[in-house]
Design an enzyme around this catalytic site. Structure first.
Site: not given
Ligand code: EPZ
Length: 417
Positions: A22-23, A93, A117, A122-126, A305, A327, A397
């Protein structure tokens, strides 16, 4: 609302086939936005999130055709919109993955902010910081991100925190940028590497995928391509844990053992017998499960996960184990539901201490997110009596027909309307 009913106590046996990841599929579907030519993806899992992404892409004007057997044909010949609407983004998201490709291709994107969520803020600031470094102007208004750039330019970017979709968004955007982009502290997940393989087949110039330093040399345009998505390593890990908790011996086919090294090593530590083949695993449950501590980390560490499924397993281990979730700040929603089944788990901030073995008894429980729901199904396989898991739309999902696959392994499980 659909539920799943499980009567526990049956060891598993037989063979299960793993679906595509999926991912990996989600960003790869979005890669279609980077070209006006046809993209064909194979081994795409037929799960709800994939359909949602299809709707997001169709809302932008892309043609999306789902074929039986996991093939998807996409063509973003000319886009009619650059907006990913709140109605769709709020349900998934990962829709944020259209942001980078849209700005790179159309010079503009309007994407609803995902919001929080169940598992964290889970911000997207980065993601936004990186696009700004590449020359985009970013505004956040009325719950939407508005990003604009005549043409993105290459940049030196460093992430404070490893982010998977952040890395994927930047990698896709950088493919059409002017000049070279260097991304440091990039995510190394196999899904990121698989996306890079697809982009390479489309004509992109990427180095270092799968390492923490990515280099992308921008090109004028990308072509169409065909690509087969990698197997789902989290689905694979879920079935290994299912066999370990229910007992028995199974074979898992069409998987990629190398992608879940940390999970296999950890489960072996608990006594699970795992034999590896090139694309299969033979798993045998131990008579006695040993406790083993785990800390979730970005790849190649133990995946977050798999944390919930692993916790369910540790409720049956002989002794105490700790789970530290590094995480996401709120990924223990399954604890209270497991406790309703008789599990002994004590939460302390981002660490949970599980004491076992405690006999689990079947109960009515509620799914709160995708992986939490998988942990409840696993607990139901080991519990005495009947477990009913509510709100299984979470499960659908990301798991393809988990009830049918488990029934194929001899479990007493069915879907209730
Ligand atoms: C991906 O989510 C996966 N989803 C998630 O799988 C998985 O849990 C996660 O990576 C970690 O491995 C998909 O690939 C679609 P991150 P993602 O950005 O990319 C922080 C599942 O069960 N962060 O790597 O959204 C964030 O809050 C799902 O299949 C910021 O602070 O996760 C977290 O603490 C759930 N700012 C950490 O980084 C940002 O701009 C890692 O999140 C982005 C992230």
């Amino acid at each position: 609302m659909e539920k799943i009913r499980i009567v526990g106590g049956r060891p598993l046996e037989g063979t299960v086939r793993i679906s595509g990841a999926k991912n990996a599929s989600l960003p790869e579907l979005c890669a279609a936005l980077l070209t006006d030519q046809q993209l064909t993806l194979g081994n795409v899992p037929e799960v709800r999130d994939i359909r949602t992404m299809g709707r997001v892409l169709a809302a932008l004007g892309a043609e999306v055709e789902f074929r039986v057997g996991g093939e998807v044909e996409l063509r973003a010949g000319s886009l009619t919109s650059v907006e990913a609407p709140y109605e769709l983004v709020k349900t998934m998201r990962a829709s944020v993955l259209v942001l980078g490709p849209l700005v790179a291709r159309e010079g503009r994107a309007r994407v609803s902010l995902p919001g929080g969520c169940a598992i964290g803020a889970r911000p997207i600031d980065l993601h936004l910081m990186a696009l700004e470094k590449m020359g985009a102007t970013i505004a956040v208004e009325h719950g939407y991100v508005e990003a604009r750039a005549e043409r993105l330019r290459g940049a030196e970017i460093s992430f404070d925190t490893v982010t998977v979709t952040g890395t994927e968004n930047v990698m896709m955007a950088a493919c059409l940028a002017d000049g070279q982009t260097v991304l440091r502290n990039a995510a190394c997940e196999p899904e990121v590497e698989d996306l890079a393989t697809l982009l390479g087949a489309m004509g992109a110039r990427i180095e270092g995928a799968g390492t923490s330093t990515l280099r992308v040399e921008g090109v004028e345009r990308l072509a169409g391509a065909s690509h087969r998505v990698i197997p789902d390593r989290i689905e694979t890990g879920t079935y290994v844990a299912a066999c370990a908790i229910a007992g028995g011996e199974i074979e898992i086919r069409h998987c990629q053992p190398n992608h879940l090294r940390a999970v296999i090593d950890k489960l072996r530590e608990t006594g699970v017998r795992i034999e590896e083949g090139p694309d299969n695993l033979r798993v045998r449950a131990p008579r006695v499960l040993r406790p083993a501590n785990v800390t979730t980390q970005p790849y190649p560490g133990f995946p977050t996960d798999m944390q919930a499924q692993y916790m369910a397993l540790m409720t049956q281990a002989e002794g105490a184990s700790t789970m530290t979730e590094t995480i996401f700040e709120n990924r223990f929603m399954h604890v209270a539901e497991l406790a309703r089944m008789g599990a002994s788990v004590r939460e302390n901030g981002r660490t949970a201490i599980v004491t076992g073995p405690t006999p689990l008894s079947g109960a009515q429980v509620m799914a709160t997110d995708l992986r939490a729901s998988a942990s409840l199904v696993l607990a139901g396989l080991a519990a005495s009596g009947e477990t009913v898991v509510d709100r299984i739309y979470h499960l659908d999902r990301g798991y393809y027909r988990i009830d049918e696959k488990l029934r194929g392994l001899g479990a007493d499980i069915e879907r209730l309307a």
